[in-house]
Enzyme design. Sequence first.
Site, PDB file in Angstrom:
ATOM      1  N   ASP A  66       0.856  -1.185   0.000  1.00  0.00           N
ATOM      2  CA  ASP A  66       0.000   0.000   0.000  1.00  0.00           C
ATOM      3  C   ASP A  66       0.891   1.234   0.000  1.00  0.00           C
ATOM      4  O   ASP A  66       2.003   1.210   0.552  1.00  0.00           O
ATOM      5  CB  ASP A  66      -0.911   0.015   1.229  1.00  0.00           C
ATOM      6  CG  ASP A  66      -2.041  -0.992   1.123  1.00  0.00           C
ATOM      7  OD1 ASP A  66      -2.417  -1.363   0.003  1.00  0.00           O
ATOM      8  OD2 ASP A  66      -2.558  -1.407   2.177  1.00  0.00           O
TER       9      ASP A  66
ATOM     10  N   ASP B 217      -6.843  -1.236  -4.750  1.00  0.00           N
ATOM     11  CA  ASP B 217      -7.952  -0.883  -3.855  1.00  0.00           C
ATOM     12  C   ASP B 217      -8.838   0.184  -4.499  1.00  0.00           C
ATOM     13  O   ASP B 217     -10.067   0.153  -4.363  1.00  0.00           O
ATOM     14  CB  ASP B 217      -7.429  -0.355  -2.518  1.00  0.00           C
ATOM     15  CG  ASP B 217      -6.646  -1.384  -1.726  1.00  0.00           C
ATOM     16  OD1 ASP B 217      -6.894  -2.596  -1.902  1.00  0.00           O
ATOM     17  OD2 ASP B 217      -5.773  -0.982  -0.936  1.00  0.00           O
TER      18      ASP B 217
END
Length: 167
Positions: free
Chosen positions: A126, A144
């Site tokens: 991330d 995402d």
Amino acid sequence: MTEPTHARPALFSRPAPILFFILFAVLIDQVVKVAVDHYLPLQEAVPVIPMLALYRTYNLGVAFSMLEGMDGWFIVGMRLVIVAFVIWLWYRTAKDRWLAHLGYALIIAGAIGNLVDRFAYGHVIDYILFYTESWSFAVFNLADSFITIGAGCVILEELLLPKKAGR
């Protein structure tokens, strides 16, 4: 006598375009994650613009670190079931529902992008952080974003676009 007019199938209602789009989206996601993993410092914010920073971290759970304590294979299995379910939804959705088909393509691409991370690294990379002085959003990635935008497309399709009789 007039012939009935048939609506042209939406681009992503056909297997070849959706497969190409998904592969392209996963490739972009993975290229960005490799660059992030090689060039961004671990857990150090790199400001981009006010309220947005790049921040490399590793997610052992699913979106927004939910289920972080669960076994990795459970998470992989859960993601595979979700991908299979979304493929089933894609298949069952009327061919002219372009926004839903786009949404399904984005959801599938995002899920596969994060699955690739899970298999390749044992975690998901991330790197996008929205924040203020007193608040910050969970760190997330392009995959995402694909999932979130895809879900939004499906919801918008259901709420805004008219349905024909018999669906």
